[in-house]
Motif scaffolding. Structure first.
Motif, PDB file in Angstrom:
ATOM      1  N   VAL A 107      -2.313   6.238   5.854  1.00 30.27           N
ATOM      2  CA  VAL A 107      -2.804   4.865   5.925  1.00 30.27           C
ATOM      3  C   VAL A 107      -1.811   4.087   6.789  1.00 30.27           C
ATOM      4  O   VAL A 107      -0.613   4.092   6.493  1.00 30.27           O
ATOM      5  N   PRO A 108      -2.277   3.420   7.850  1.00 29.31           N
ATOM      6  CA  PRO A 108      -1.344   2.754   8.770  1.00 29.31           C
ATOM      7  C   PRO A 108      -0.353   1.807   8.090  1.00 29.31           C
ATOM      8  O   PRO A 108       0.817   1.772   8.453  1.00 29.31           O
ATOM      9  N   GLU A 109      -0.802   1.048   7.096  1.00 25.90           N
ATOM     10  CA  GLU A 109       0.088   0.080   6.446  1.00 25.90           C
ATOM     11  C   GLU A 109       0.802   0.657   5.232  1.00 25.90           C
ATOM     12  O   GLU A 109       1.527  -0.046   4.534  1.00 25.90           O
ATOM     13  N   GLY A 110       0.633   1.940   4.972  1.00 26.58           N
ATOM     14  CA  GLY A 110       1.221   2.565   3.795  1.00 26.58           C
ATOM     15  C   GLY A 110       2.709   2.837   3.917  1.00 26.58           C
ATOM     16  O   GLY A 110       3.232   3.068   5.001  1.00 26.58           O
ATOM     17  N   ALA A 149       1.807  -6.287  -6.296  1.00 26.24           N
ATOM     18  CA  ALA A 149       0.629  -5.437  -6.452  1.00 26.24           C
ATOM     19  C   ALA A 149       0.759  -4.172  -5.625  1.00 26.24           C
ATOM     20  O   ALA A 149       1.281  -4.180  -4.519  1.00 26.24           O
ATOM     21  N   TRP A 150       0.256  -3.080  -6.190  1.00 25.77           N
ATOM     22  CA  TRP A 150       0.173  -1.813  -5.483  1.00 25.77           C
ATOM     23  C   TRP A 150      -1.301  -1.524  -5.288  1.00 25.77           C
ATOM     24  O   TRP A 150      -2.080  -1.569  -6.235  1.00 25.77           O
ATOM     25  N   ARG A 151      -1.703  -1.217  -4.074  1.00 28.52           N
ATOM     26  CA  ARG A 151      -3.101  -0.929  -3.766  1.00 28.52           C
ATOM     27  C   ARG A 151      -3.289   0.559  -3.569  1.00 28.52           C
ATOM     28  O   ARG A 151      -2.659   1.164  -2.713  1.00 28.52           O
ATOM     29  N   CYS A 152      -4.175   1.133  -4.366  1.00 28.05           N
ATOM     30  CA  CYS A 152      -4.503   2.558  -4.284  1.00 28.05           C
ATOM     31  C   CYS A 152      -5.838   2.674  -3.561  1.00 28.05           C
ATOM     32  O   CYS A 152      -6.872   2.301  -4.098  1.00 28.05           O
ATOM     33  N   ARG A 153      -5.819   3.201  -2.345  1.00 24.54           N
ATOM     34  CA  ARG A 153      -7.017   3.262  -1.517  1.00 24.54           C
ATOM     35  C   ARG A 153      -7.648   4.637  -1.463  1.00 24.54           C
ATOM     36  O   ARG A 153      -8.690   4.799  -0.865  1.00 24.54           O
ATOM     37  N   TRP A 154      -7.026   5.625  -2.014  1.00 20.04           N
ATOM     38  CA  TRP A 154      -7.561   6.970  -1.895  1.00 20.04           C
ATOM     39  C   TRP A 154      -7.911   7.514  -3.270  1.00 20.04           C
ATOM     40  O   TRP A 154      -7.264   7.191  -4.254  1.00 20.04           O
ATOM     41  N   PRO A 155      -8.943   8.361  -3.335  1.00 21.12           N
ATOM     42  CA  PRO A 155      -9.264   8.971  -4.626  1.00 21.12           C
ATOM     43  C   PRO A 155      -8.212  10.025  -4.958  1.00 21.12           C
ATOM     44  O   PRO A 155      -7.823  10.812  -4.109  1.00 21.12           O
ATOM     45  N   THR A 156      -7.749  10.015  -6.144  1.00 25.15           N
ATOM     46  CA  THR A 156      -6.750  10.982  -6.584  1.00 25.15           C
ATOM     47  C   THR A 156      -6.929  11.158  -8.082  1.00 25.15           C
ATOM     48  O   THR A 156      -7.713  10.456  -8.698  1.00 25.15           O
ATOM     49  N   VAL A 216       0.870  -1.176   0.000  1.00 31.00           N
ATOM     50  CA  VAL A 216       0.000   0.000   0.000  1.00 31.00           C
ATOM     51  C   VAL A 216       0.905   1.224   0.000  1.00 31.00           C
ATOM     52  O   VAL A 216       1.671   1.441   0.935  1.00 31.00           O
ATOM     53  N   VAL A 217       0.833   2.014  -1.076  1.00 26.87           N
ATOM     54  CA  VAL A 217       1.633   3.226  -1.182  1.00 26.87           C
ATOM     55  C   VAL A 217       0.775   4.389  -0.706  1.00 26.87           C
ATOM     56  O   VAL A 217      -0.321   4.611  -1.210  1.00 26.87           O
ATOM     57  N   ALA A 218       1.267   5.110   0.287  1.00 27.90           N
ATOM     58  CA  ALA A 218       0.524   6.240   0.832  1.00 27.90           C
ATOM     59  C   ALA A 218       1.486   7.181   1.542  1.00 27.90           C
ATOM     60  O   ALA A 218       2.595   6.795   1.906  1.00 27.90           O
TER      61      ALA A 218
END
Length: 106
Positions: A10-13, A33-40, A3-5
């Motif tokens: 994001v705690p795990e970013g 895999a890269w997980r994008c969790r935020w709208p951008t 998770v890139v943040a």
């Protein structure tokens, strides 16, 4: 999955540089895999894919529209796009239908 943040968002970013190191260390052992969790904005997503170089981009942000998914898919090829669709009463099937036009690249 990485998770890139931004730190603290994001705690795990992790940041892009660390994510790239993790994914590079994983090469040949499976898909990264890269997980994008935020709208951008979609340009930022594509720039991050270029910086991190995952095998799969997992889009989990609800606010990303089907048209944006199609545009992103075209820009990041050959990176695969995995779109998460949340299960919500009365909305799930409509959202799935809206994403039908975002075809899988082979």
């Amino acid at each position: 999955m990485v998770v890139v943040a931004e730190p603290g968002v994001v705690p795990e970013g992790v940041g892009a540089a660390i994510a790239r190191e993790i994914l590079a260390a994983n090469q040949g052992r499976g898909r990264a895999a890269w997980r994008c969790r935020w709208p951008t904005i979609r340009d930022e997503i594509c720039a991050m894919v270029e910086a991190v170089r995952p095998d799969v981009l997992h889009l989990a942000a609800r606010e990303i529209e089907p048209e944006d998914c199609a545009w992103i898919r075209q820009r990041i090829a050959p990176v695969r796009l995995l779109r998460a669709i949340a299960v919500r009463a009365g909305e799930t099937m409509a959202e799935r239908q809206a994403h039908q036009g975002v075809r899988r690249l082979t």
